[in-house]
Design a protein around this motif. Structure first.
Motif, PDB file in Angstrom:
ATOM      1  N   ARG A 211       0.822  -1.225   0.000  1.00 42.68           N
ATOM      2  CA  ARG A 211       0.000   0.000   0.000  1.00 42.68           C
ATOM      3  C   ARG A 211       0.853   1.271   0.000  1.00 42.68           C
ATOM      4  O   ARG A 211       0.337   2.365  -0.190  1.00 42.68           O
ATOM      5  CB  ARG A 211      -0.955  -0.013   1.197  1.00 42.68           C
ATOM      6  CG  ARG A 211      -2.035  -1.091   1.088  1.00 42.68           C
ATOM      7  CD  ARG A 211      -3.131  -0.901   2.118  1.00 42.68           C
ATOM      8  NE  ARG A 211      -2.675  -1.175   3.475  1.00 42.68           N
ATOM      9  CZ  ARG A 211      -2.640  -2.379   4.029  1.00 42.68           C
ATOM     10  NH1 ARG A 211      -3.020  -3.449   3.326  1.00 42.68           N
ATOM     11  NH2 ARG A 211      -2.233  -2.549   5.269  1.00 42.68           N
ATOM     12  N   ASP A 230      -1.266  -9.472  -1.353  1.00 42.27           N
ATOM     13  CA  ASP A 230      -2.613  -9.418  -1.906  1.00 42.27           C
ATOM     14  C   ASP A 230      -2.516  -8.918  -3.347  1.00 42.27           C
ATOM     15  O   ASP A 230      -2.216  -7.746  -3.593  1.00 42.27           O
ATOM     16  CB  ASP A 230      -3.479  -8.472  -1.064  1.00 42.27           C
ATOM     17  CG  ASP A 230      -4.950  -8.501  -1.473  1.00 42.27           C
ATOM     18  OD1 ASP A 230      -5.252  -8.966  -2.599  1.00 42.27           O
ATOM     19  OD2 ASP A 230      -5.790  -8.032  -0.688  1.00 42.27           O
ATOM     20  N   THR A 231      -2.753  -9.817  -4.307  1.00 45.08           N
ATOM     21  CA  THR A 231      -2.619  -9.418  -5.707  1.00 45.08           C
ATOM     22  C   THR A 231      -3.638  -8.357  -6.110  1.00 45.08           C
ATOM     23  O   THR A 231      -3.411  -7.619  -7.070  1.00 45.08           O
ATOM     24  CB  THR A 231      -2.763 -10.641  -6.628  1.00 45.08           C
ATOM     25  OG1 THR A 231      -4.016 -11.290  -6.369  1.00 45.08           O
ATOM     26  CG2 THR A 231      -1.618 -11.621  -6.400  1.00 45.08           C
ATOM     27  N   ARG A 232      -4.741  -8.257  -5.366  1.00 39.72           N
ATOM     28  CA  ARG A 232      -5.709  -7.194  -5.680  1.00 39.72           C
ATOM     29  C   ARG A 232      -5.096  -5.820  -5.460  1.00 39.72           C
ATOM     30  O   ARG A 232      -5.378  -4.869  -6.192  1.00 39.72           O
ATOM     31  CB  ARG A 232      -6.964  -7.362  -4.827  1.00 39.72           C
ATOM     32  CG  ARG A 232      -7.781  -8.610  -5.152  1.00 39.72           C
ATOM     33  CD  ARG A 232      -8.873  -8.846  -4.134  1.00 39.72           C
ATOM     34  NE  ARG A 232      -8.304  -9.086  -2.798  1.00 39.72           N
ATOM     35  CZ  ARG A 232      -9.033  -9.383  -1.720  1.00 39.72           C
ATOM     36  NH1 ARG A 232     -10.357  -9.467  -1.830  1.00 39.72           N
ATOM     37  NH2 ARG A 232      -8.458  -9.596  -0.555  1.00 39.72           N
ATOM     38  N   GLU A 233      -4.252  -5.734  -4.434  1.00 39.98           N
ATOM     39  CA  GLU A 233      -3.568  -4.464  -4.177  1.00 39.98           C
ATOM     40  C   GLU A 233      -2.580  -4.153  -5.305  1.00 39.98           C
ATOM     41  O   GLU A 233      -2.438  -3.000  -5.725  1.00 39.98           O
ATOM     42  CB  GLU A 233      -2.818  -4.531  -2.839  1.00 39.98           C
ATOM     43  CG  GLU A 233      -3.709  -4.647  -1.619  1.00 39.98           C
ATOM     44  CD  GLU A 233      -4.302  -3.311  -1.202  1.00 39.98           C
ATOM     45  OE1 GLU A 233      -4.062  -2.297  -1.881  1.00 39.98           O
ATOM     46  OE2 GLU A 233      -5.025  -3.293  -0.184  1.00 39.98           O
ATOM     47  N   VAL A 235      -2.855  -5.213  -8.448  1.00 39.96           N
ATOM     48  CA  VAL A 235      -3.652  -4.879  -9.632  1.00 39.96           C
ATOM     49  C   VAL A 235      -4.151  -3.440  -9.552  1.00 39.96           C
ATOM     50  O   VAL A 235      -4.104  -2.681 -10.528  1.00 39.96           O
ATOM     51  CB  VAL A 235      -4.834  -5.856  -9.790  1.00 39.96           C
ATOM     52  CG1 VAL A 235      -5.801  -5.376 -10.851  1.00 39.96           C
ATOM     53  CG2 VAL A 235      -4.320  -7.253 -10.135  1.00 39.96           C
ATOM     54  N   ALA A 236      -4.612  -3.047  -8.381  1.00 43.86           N
ATOM     55  CA  ALA A 236      -5.147  -1.691  -8.216  1.00 43.86           C
ATOM     56  C   ALA A 236      -4.095  -0.623  -8.469  1.00 43.86           C
ATOM     57  O   ALA A 236      -4.423   0.516  -8.822  1.00 43.86           O
ATOM     58  CB  ALA A 236      -5.722  -1.530  -6.810  1.00 43.86           C
ATOM     59  N   ARG A 237      -2.838  -0.987  -8.313  1.00 45.68           N
ATOM     60  CA  ARG A 237      -1.753  -0.014  -8.474  1.00 45.68           C
ATOM     61  C   ARG A 237      -0.933  -0.236  -9.744  1.00 45.68           C
ATOM     62  O   ARG A 237       0.043   0.471  -9.972  1.00 45.68           O
ATOM     63  CB  ARG A 237      -0.810  -0.090  -7.247  1.00 45.68           C
ATOM     64  CG  ARG A 237      -1.428   0.437  -5.980  1.00 45.68           C
ATOM     65  CD  ARG A 237      -0.603   0.101  -4.759  1.00 45.68           C
ATOM     66  NE  ARG A 237      -1.137   0.768  -3.583  1.00 45.68           N
ATOM     67  CZ  ARG A 237      -2.245   0.394  -2.945  1.00 45.68           C
ATOM     68  NH1 ARG A 237      -2.913  -0.668  -3.375  1.00 45.68           N
ATOM     69  NH2 ARG A 237      -2.676   1.068  -1.894  1.00 45.68           N
ATOM     70  N   ASN A 238      -1.317  -1.241 -10.546  1.00 47.06           N
ATOM     71  CA  ASN A 238      -0.471  -1.618 -11.678  1.00 47.06           C
ATOM     72  C   ASN A 238       0.962  -1.868 -11.200  1.00 47.06           C
ATOM     73  O   ASN A 238       1.932  -1.531 -11.886  1.00 47.06           O
ATOM     74  CB  ASN A 238      -0.459  -0.543 -12.770  1.00 47.06           C
ATOM     75  CG  ASN A 238      -1.642  -0.695 -13.713  1.00 47.06           C
ATOM     76  OD1 ASN A 238      -2.276  -1.747 -13.758  1.00 47.06           O
ATOM     77  ND2 ASN A 238      -1.942   0.361 -14.453  1.00 47.06           N
TER      78      ASN A 238
END
Length: 309
Positions: A211, A230-233, A235-238
């Protein structure tokens, strides 16, 4: 000779000193009379968590007293390298591929502070593609590897370096060695996100580390403690995440490993890289050295010595 071992898992008190015969070098091995041994966090964790009995690994520096067939280094040469078995001893065996000659004038404690930690820090900066004008967050920034990563990131041209430490009392130390600002766990991410995070802590700190990245940022994980991202984090940040292990580099790319090692010595000799030592303990006081590492209050490297260096 004296050596330190353990038979059951537990805290530093399970370590004991015993008399043993000096080992004999086999093909490609060097017998080294040890001056100093670096205490690593992985070895401290192995003693506490297992398996038992297990190897006490560490960075060593000393004089070659005998060489096995094909070792290629003559007795009398001062060398340093990573010893993966029975490193806490007055005599150790080093595989030729893990050993390199070191300058005679450098204090033994400084040598072991630079051998492994410097290569890990160098590799982490390279894996993170730290570039000129970028911002970098280094976790465990007051530790033996972290303080070198701060310096190497600065040398690579980073414009802003954020040192993450476990205790605000470590802030002056991190600032002295090149950090521009300091944050403490768990108060992360910093106010302004960064392009690169060099993480030597792992575990629950990986979430805040990710983050801390701005869009397109890079995380390099080199802690032995593991953890999940967390891969979602990402992805959200490229953003991207990669790992670095010094032992894997030494095995896969020995030429690059040797090149980095030579670079570190050049920078140290020219005063561009400093390897601070937190404390030195006699070999027989290995338990006190482990206690110091477990306290997480160290600033720089913890070293065991077998001489008055």
């Amino acid at each position: 000779m004296q050596r330190v071992r353990y038979e059951t898992n537990g805290g530093p008190d399970v370590l004991f000193t015993e008399e043993a015969a000096a080992p004999l070098p086999g093909p490609g091995q060097l017998l080294v009379r040890v001056e100093a041994v670096g205490v690593t966090l992985p070895s401290v964790l192995h003693v506490r968590e297992g398996p038992a009995p297990g190897p006490l690994a560490g960075e060593v520096v000393g004089e070659v007293t005998a060489a096995g067939e094909g070792a290629g280094i003559q007795p009398g040469t001062r060398v340093a390298g990573m010893c993966l078995q029975d490193a806490y001893a007055e005599f150790v065996l080093l595989d030729r591929g893990m050993a390199a000659a070191v300058p005679a004038h450098v204090r033994a404690a400084e040598v072991v502070a630079l051998v492994r930690s410097g290569l890990v820090a160098r590799g982490a900066c390279t894996a993170g593609l730290v570039g000129r004008g970028e911002s970098v967050l280094v976790t465990a920034a007051a530790g033996a590897t972290g303080v070198l990563a701060v310096q190497l990131a600065k040398a690579a041209g980073a414009e802003r370096i954020v040192a993450a430490v476990s205790d605000a009392a470590k802030a002056p130390f991190a600032l002295r060695y090149g950090a521009d600002e300091v944050v403490t766990y768990p108060r992360m991410p910093p106010q302004h996100p960064v392009e690169v995070v060099l993480d030597g802590v792992g575990g629950e700190l990986l979430g805040p580390a990710v983050r801390s990245l701005r869009r397109g940022g890079r995380l390099v994980a080199f802690a032995s403690s593991g953890g999940s991202v967390d891969t979602r984090e990402l992805v959200a940040r490229n953003a991207s995440a990669t790992g670095f292990q010094m032992a894997a580099l030494a095995g896969d790319k020995p030429g690059l490993f040797a090149c980095w090692r030579d670079e570190l010595w050049d920078w140290h000799r020219n005063g561009l890289l400093h390897a601070p030592v937190h404390a030195q303990y006699p070999l027989a006081e290995a338990a006190a050295a482990h206690q110091a590492v477990e306290s997480r209050r160290t600033q720089g490297k913890v070293v065991l010595t077998t001489s008055g260096d």
